[in-house]
Design a protein around this motif. Structure first.
Motif, mmCIF file in Angstrom:
data_model
loop_
_atom_site.group_PDB
_atom_site.id
_atom_site.type_symbol
_atom_site.label_atom_id
_atom_site.label_comp_id
_atom_site.label_asym_id
_atom_site.label_seq_id
_atom_site.Cartn_x
_atom_site.Cartn_y
_atom_site.Cartn_z
ATOM 1 N N ASP A 152 -108.916 7.013 -39.261
ATOM 2 C CA ASP A 152 -109.528 7.424 -39.631
ATOM 3 C C ASP A 152 -110.282 6.760 -40.844
ATOM 4 O O ASP A 152 -109.543 6.566 -41.977
ATOM 5 C CB ASP A 152 -110.279 9.172 -39.135
ATOM 6 C CG ASP A 152 -111.975 9.640 -39.163
ATOM 7 O OD1 ASP A 152 -112.735 8.500 -38.727
ATOM 8 O OD2 ASP A 152 -111.693 10.144 -38.608
ATOM 9 N N ASP A 168 -113.538 3.931 -33.647
ATOM 10 C CA ASP A 168 -114.872 4.299 -33.973
ATOM 11 C C ASP A 168 -115.421 5.838 -33.369
ATOM 12 O O ASP A 168 -115.396 6.114 -32.776
ATOM 13 C CB ASP A 168 -115.212 3.254 -31.990
ATOM 14 C CG ASP A 168 -116.560 2.724 -31.756
ATOM 15 O OD1 ASP A 168 -117.626 3.526 -32.727
ATOM 16 O OD2 ASP A 168 -117.138 2.225 -31.530
ATOM 17 N N ARG A 169 -115.866 5.371 -34.696
ATOM 18 C CA ARG A 169 -116.394 6.978 -34.657
ATOM 19 C C ARG A 169 -117.083 7.527 -33.856
ATOM 20 O O ARG A 169 -117.565 8.410 -33.466
ATOM 21 C CB ARG A 169 -116.974 7.811 -36.313
ATOM 22 C CG ARG A 169 -115.205 7.199 -37.481
ATOM 23 C CD ARG A 169 -116.462 7.990 -38.560
ATOM 24 N NE ARG A 169 -114.985 8.693 -39.330
ATOM 25 C CZ ARG A 169 -115.603 9.474 -39.875
ATOM 26 N NH1 ARG A 169 -116.662 9.415 -40.373
ATOM 27 N NH2 ARG A 169 -114.525 10.107 -40.794
ATOM 28 N N THR A 170 -118.177 6.765 -33.074
ATOM 29 C CA THR A 170 -118.904 6.574 -32.288
ATOM 30 C C THR A 170 -119.487 6.908 -30.460
ATOM 31 O O THR A 170 -119.410 7.340 -29.995
ATOM 32 C CB THR A 170 -120.485 5.513 -32.044
ATOM 33 O OG1 THR A 170 -120.443 4.219 -31.760
ATOM 34 C CG2 THR A 170 -120.424 5.208 -33.967
ATOM 35 N N HIS A 171 -117.901 6.340 -30.765
ATOM 36 C CA HIS A 171 -117.324 6.646 -29.533
ATOM 37 C C HIS A 171 -116.832 8.185 -28.867
ATOM 38 O O HIS A 171 -116.600 8.932 -29.514
ATOM 39 C CB HIS A 171 -115.826 5.695 -28.985
ATOM 40 C CG HIS A 171 -114.881 5.006 -27.974
ATOM 41 N ND1 HIS A 171 -114.970 5.864 -26.850
ATOM 42 C CD2 HIS A 171 -115.219 4.433 -27.288
ATOM 43 C CE1 HIS A 171 -114.824 5.473 -26.145
ATOM 44 N NE2 HIS A 171 -114.977 4.327 -25.869
ATOM 45 N N HIS A 172 -117.033 8.175 -27.642
ATOM 46 C CA HIS A 172 -117.038 9.536 -26.920
ATOM 47 C C HIS A 172 -116.074 10.472 -26.798
ATOM 48 O O HIS A 172 -115.781 11.704 -26.777
ATOM 49 C CB HIS A 172 -118.056 9.716 -25.349
ATOM 50 C CG HIS A 172 -117.243 8.996 -24.489
ATOM 51 N ND1 HIS A 172 -116.541 7.297 -24.465
ATOM 52 C CD2 HIS A 172 -116.190 9.566 -23.040
ATOM 53 C CE1 HIS A 172 -116.124 7.282 -23.249
ATOM 54 N NE2 HIS A 172 -114.937 7.950 -22.750
ATOM 55 N N TYR A 212 -113.833 9.635 -29.730
ATOM 56 C CA TYR A 212 -113.683 10.581 -31.001
ATOM 57 C C TYR A 212 -113.794 12.170 -31.048
ATOM 58 O O TYR A 212 -114.431 11.899 -31.334
ATOM 59 C CB TYR A 212 -114.380 9.646 -31.894
ATOM 60 C CG TYR A 212 -114.063 10.367 -33.086
ATOM 61 C CD1 TYR A 212 -112.778 9.982 -33.889
ATOM 62 C CD2 TYR A 212 -115.314 10.645 -33.667
ATOM 63 C CE1 TYR A 212 -112.868 10.378 -35.472
ATOM 64 C CE2 TYR A 212 -115.209 11.486 -34.582
ATOM 65 C CZ TYR A 212 -114.185 11.128 -36.216
ATOM 66 O OH TYR A 212 -113.848 11.464 -37.389
#
Length: 188
Positions: A60, A117-121, A123
């Motif tokens: 992260d 990927d911080r936008t992935h569900h 995360y």
């Protein structure tokens, strides 16, 4: 050692350190700057299920991460990349990227690595030690129990002289058994 153009490097920060699963010419301690190791990915396949997600590590943003970099022969690169994509991109929660890492010698190499990927569900973000422990305890997926993953990672980190206080707190309570509450340091 070959020239930088001939070398292909892979950075491991979690299970890749103790179970790379691919042939390599050497493995060396290395530090990646700009990312830190975090138990921040909900696992629906390897260490959990959609009904009972576990948690696995991701890189992260922020800080730095001490791990292991593997040098792979140029001939093996296509096979290793295919293997890593099959292993790491199962649900596309990681982004494949090449980042500069520093070896203990001070030399820098560019290494393939997978960042969250911080936008992935999947995360999960920064979880408290209590929340992480609750997610890990009892979760199991195709690659085995989630607690085994955390304990193996902590054991390998210790072998390398790397102290991760957040993972240590969770591992201590996994060792102590079900129902324990986690106290101690919170994530960075």
């Amino acid at each position: 050692m070959g020239s930088d153009m001939d070398d292909f490097w892979v950075f491991g920060y979690g299970s890749l350190m103790w179970r790379p699963g691919f042939d390599h010419l050497e493995a060396k301690p290395a530090r990646l700057f700009g990312y830190h190791r975090a138990l921040c990915v909900r696992s629906f396949v390897h260490r959990g299920t959609p009904e009972r997600p576990g948690l696995v590590l991701g890189l992260d943003r922020g800080g730095s991460c001490q791990g292991v970099v593997f040098r792979v022969s140029a001939q093996a690169k296509p096979e290793v990349v295919d293997y890593l994509r099959a292993r790491e991109l199962v649900t596309n929660v990681y982004l494949e990227t090449v980042r500069r890492v520093r070896l203990s010698s001070g030399e820098h190499v560019r290494a393939l690595t997978y960042v969250v990927d911080r936008t992935h569900h999947q995360y999960a973000g920064a979880l408290s030690a209590d929340d992480a422990y609750s997610s890990v305890r009892g979760a199991q997926g195709q690659s085995g129990p989630n607690d085994e993953y955390v304990l193996n990672t902590v054991e390998h980190l210790r072998t390398l002289g790397i102290m991760d206080h957040h993972l240590e707190a969770i591992a201590g309570h996994l060792d102590a058994g079900a129902g324990a509450k986690v106290a101690g340091p919170q994530p960075d």
